[in-house]
Design a protein around this motif. Structure first.
Motif, PDB file in Angstrom:
ATOM      1  N   PHE A  55       0.818  -1.200   0.000  1.00 39.65           N
ATOM      2  CA  PHE A  55       0.000   0.000   0.000  1.00 39.65           C
ATOM      3  C   PHE A  55       0.855   1.254   0.000  1.00 39.65           C
ATOM      4  O   PHE A  55       1.923   1.299   0.609  1.00 39.65           O
ATOM      5  N   TYR A  56       0.341   2.247  -0.692  1.00 36.11           N
ATOM      6  CA  TYR A  56       0.854   3.615  -0.591  1.00 36.11           C
ATOM      7  C   TYR A  56      -0.280   4.443   0.001  1.00 36.11           C
ATOM      8  O   TYR A  56      -1.434   4.302  -0.405  1.00 36.11           O
ATOM      9  N   LEU A  57       0.042   5.298   0.949  1.00 39.38           N
ATOM     10  CA  LEU A  57      -0.956   6.098   1.657  1.00 39.38           C
ATOM     11  C   LEU A  57      -0.975   7.522   1.123  1.00 39.38           C
ATOM     12  O   LEU A  57       0.074   8.152   0.945  1.00 39.38           O
ATOM     13  N   TRP A  58      -2.178   8.029   0.883  1.00 39.01           N
ATOM     14  CA  TRP A  58      -2.375   9.356   0.309  1.00 39.01           C
ATOM     15  C   TRP A  58      -2.132  10.441   1.358  1.00 39.01           C
ATOM     16  O   TRP A  58      -2.659  10.374   2.468  1.00 39.01           O
ATOM     17  N   GLN A  59      -1.336  11.429   0.994  1.00 37.52           N
ATOM     18  CA  GLN A  59      -1.063  12.591   1.839  1.00 37.52           C
ATOM     19  C   GLN A  59      -1.681  13.815   1.156  1.00 37.52           C
ATOM     20  O   GLN A  59      -1.128  14.332   0.184  1.00 37.52           O
ATOM     21  N   GLU A  60      -2.828  14.222   1.635  1.00 44.34           N
ATOM     22  CA  GLU A  60      -3.576  15.312   1.003  1.00 44.34           C
ATOM     23  C   GLU A  60      -2.766  16.603   0.960  1.00 44.34           C
ATOM     24  O   GLU A  60      -2.759  17.305  -0.050  1.00 44.34           O
ATOM     25  N   GLU A  61      -2.077  16.904   2.053  1.00 42.60           N
ATOM     26  CA  GLU A  61      -1.362  18.183   2.141  1.00 42.60           C
ATOM     27  C   GLU A  61      -0.230  18.313   1.127  1.00 42.60           C
ATOM     28  O   GLU A  61       0.057  19.405   0.649  1.00 42.60           O
ATOM     29  N   THR A  62       0.405  17.199   0.760  1.00 39.03           N
ATOM     30  CA  THR A  62       1.505  17.247  -0.210  1.00 39.03           C
ATOM     31  C   THR A  62       1.116  16.684  -1.577  1.00 39.03           C
ATOM     32  O   THR A  62       1.941  16.704  -2.498  1.00 39.03           O
ATOM     33  N   GLN A  63      -0.116  16.176  -1.688  1.00 41.86           N
ATOM     34  CA  GLN A  63      -0.608  15.594  -2.938  1.00 41.86           C
ATOM     35  C   GLN A  63       0.331  14.504  -3.455  1.00 41.86           C
ATOM     36  O   GLN A  63       0.714  14.474  -4.627  1.00 41.86           O
ATOM     37  N   GLU A  64       0.694  13.592  -2.515  1.00 44.21           N
ATOM     38  CA  GLU A  64       1.561  12.490  -2.891  1.00 44.21           C
ATOM     39  C   GLU A  64       1.196  11.237  -2.099  1.00 44.21           C
ATOM     40  O   GLU A  64       0.500  11.298  -1.083  1.00 44.21           O
ATOM     41  N   LEU A  65       1.679  10.120  -2.611  1.00 44.46           N
ATOM     42  CA  LEU A  65       1.547   8.833  -1.933  1.00 44.46           C
ATOM     43  C   LEU A  65       2.848   8.558  -1.185  1.00 44.46           C
ATOM     44  O   LEU A  65       3.933   8.832  -1.696  1.00 44.46           O
ATOM     45  N   SER A  81       1.183  12.721  -7.148  1.00 43.93           N
ATOM     46  CA  SER A  81      -0.088  12.505  -7.830  1.00 43.93           C
ATOM     47  C   SER A  81       0.127  12.571  -9.333  1.00 43.93           C
ATOM     48  O   SER A  81       0.775  13.491  -9.839  1.00 43.93           O
ATOM     49  N   GLY A  82      -0.375  11.573 -10.051  1.00 42.15           N
ATOM     50  CA  GLY A  82      -0.269  11.547 -11.498  1.00 42.15           C
ATOM     51  C   GLY A  82       1.012  10.924 -12.026  1.00 42.15           C
ATOM     52  O   GLY A  82       1.140  10.721 -13.227  1.00 42.15           O
TER      53      GLY A  82
END
Length: 162
Positions: A55-65, A81-82
């Motif tokens: 799993f990779y966990l989403w970090q909303e504040e940095t827009q990254e996994l 992201s992307g």
């Protein structure tokens, strides 16, 4: 999809066994890391012809996994992201199946042995939690039935997460 030597039922029977074991492992437990660790270990036990699952966990504040619990060789820690297959699945919130990773623009090669990949977004109440990433050393490893079964696995997993 499953280790034939360990689970001799039909593909559908083996999937039901996987879901049942997931529910048993996670029953009453809501800690994210603990549940993802057990889920990745369970998939590693059940799935055949794979070389990485996690799993990779989403970090909303940095827009990254960010790398989470997994089974396999050391992996990339952060994915924007992307970017790559995981970042694409996170951005689109849709499963991405890649029959040949060498043909996927921007593929991130953490393990040179990986030849195909499936990434399923983990969603809870419309919010992205992260992605399930599974790699195989075989091209064309993942089919539509794998996608359906793994999406159901992720839905069941998400129901146990807070």
């Amino acid at each position: 999809m499953f280790h034939a030597s360990l689970y001799n039922g039909t593909r559908e029977e083996n999937a039901k066994l996987l879901y049942s074991q997931l529910d048993s492992l996670l029953e009453g437990e809501h800690h994210l890391i603990a549940n993802l660790a057990n889920a990745s270990a369970l998939l590693n036990q059940f799935l055949d012809r794979i070389n990485w699952v996690g799993f990779y966990l989403w970090q909303e504040e940095t827009q990254e996994l960010v790398l989470g619990p997994f089974q396999g060789l050391p992996a990339c820690v952060r994915i924007s992201s992307g970017r790559g297959v995981c970042g694409t699945a996170a951005k689109t919130r849709k499963t991405v199946v890649v029959p040949d990773v060498n043909q996927f623009p921007g593929h991130i090669a953490c393990d040179a042995a990986s030849q195909s990949e499936i990434v399923i977004p983990v969603m809870k109440n419309g919010t992205l939690i992260g992605v399930l990433d599974i790699d195989s050393p075989e091209k064309n490893r993942f089919d539509e039935q794998d996608q359906r079964e793994l999406e159901l696995f992720v839905e069941r997993l998400a129901s146990h997460l807070e």
